[in-house]
Design a protein around this motif. Structure first.
Motif, PDB file in Angstrom:
ATOM      1  N   GLN A 224     -89.224  41.670 -13.045  1.00  0.00           N
ATOM      2  CA  GLN A 224     -89.273  40.204 -13.016  1.00  0.00           C
ATOM      3  C   GLN A 224     -90.457  39.682 -13.821  1.00  0.00           C
ATOM      4  OE1 GLN A 224     -89.235  39.676  -8.751  1.00  0.00           O
ATOM      5  NE2 GLN A 224     -87.022  39.355  -8.708  1.00  0.00           N
ATOM      6  N   GLY A 225     -91.599  40.332 -13.703  1.00  0.00           N
ATOM      7  CA  GLY A 225     -92.769  39.934 -14.477  1.00  0.00           C
ATOM      8  C   GLY A 225     -92.545  40.115 -15.970  1.00  0.00           C
TER       9      GLY A 225
ATOM     10  N   ASP B 148     -90.612  37.074 -17.463  1.00  0.00           N
ATOM     11  CA  ASP B 148     -91.214  35.732 -17.485  1.00  0.00           C
ATOM     12  C   ASP B 148     -91.508  35.207 -18.892  1.00  0.00           C
ATOM     13  OD1 ASP B 148     -91.073  35.359 -14.748  1.00  0.00           O
ATOM     14  OD2 ASP B 148     -93.148  35.969 -14.378  1.00  0.00           O
TER      15      ASP B 148
ATOM     16  N   GLN C  49     -89.732  31.847 -20.563  1.00  0.00           N
ATOM     17  CA  GLN C  49     -90.465  30.635 -20.921  1.00  0.00           C
ATOM     18  C   GLN C  49     -90.144  30.207 -22.346  1.00  0.00           C
ATOM     19  OE1 GLN C  49     -94.601  31.486 -20.215  1.00  0.00           O
ATOM     20  NE2 GLN C  49     -94.327  31.689 -18.009  1.00  0.00           N
TER      21      GLN C  49
ATOM     22  N   ARG D  85     -97.382  43.299 -20.815  1.00  0.00           N
ATOM     23  CA  ARG D  85     -96.513  43.669 -19.685  1.00  0.00           C
ATOM     24  C   ARG D  85     -95.610  44.838 -20.043  1.00  0.00           C
ATOM     25  NH1 ARG D  85     -95.156  37.877 -16.774  1.00  0.00           N
ATOM     26  NH2 ARG D  85     -97.322  37.466 -16.202  1.00  0.00           N
TER      27      ARG D  85
END
Length: 167
Positions: A42-43, A46, A50, A82
């Protein structure tokens, strides 16, 4: 009374020792649980989400302010960071490791496209001439369309990369 070293020297020495890890054993890496893995996925999603949201807002012609060039570049840098963290996850389950590797590969192919879209989304400064600004705006929209297509295609491929048994 013995002279005391200046405070700056003492603080500097402590900082160097702390940064070099002197006197500290490296923390053992723990295996990641499936819940932590899901949170990492999920991270990972992101930053491109966006960017996709910004594309959507621009396509709708909303008056919402576009993210700054610095913010867009920060999103791309966050995506790279990430990805590195995601690849470093210690997964005890071989199936999750294979899934992670497929997803990481697809995500790595997404990042250059994300960077292109970020540059196309970045606000440009107007020249002050209405005609020149209008032409620049048309060119900026064309640049965004050209960059957005490959980015959105790569973004759509992430779920299949995570679910396919081999690639």
């Amino acid at each position: 009374m013995a002279p005391r070293p200046p405070l700056a020297l003492a603080v500097g020495t402590a900082l160097v020792l702390a940064l070099s890890g002197c006197g500290q054993a490296p923390a053992p890496e723990a295996d990641v649980t499936p819940t932590e893995y899901i949170a990492a996925v999920q991270g990972l999603l992101d930053p491109p989400a966006q960017i996709a949201s910004s594309i959507s807002e621009r396509a709708r012609g909303t008056d919402a302010p576009a993210p700054t060039r610095e913010r867009l570049r920060e999103m791309v840098a966050t995506a790279r960071s990430r990805l590195a963290s995601f690849r470093a996850l210690r997964l005890p389950d071989p199936a999750l490791r294979r899934q992670r590797d497929r997803l990481a590969g697809a995500y790595a192919r997404l990042i250059p496209r994300m960077a292109s879209v970020a540059e196309a989304l970045a606000p440009t400064r107007g020249s002050g001439l209405a005609i020149a600004d209008g032409l620049a705006s048309v060119g900026a929209r064309a640049d965004l369309r050209a960059a957005a297509g490959p980015f959105l295609d790569a973004l759509r491929q992430l779920p299949s990369a995570a679910s396919s048994p081999s690639r």
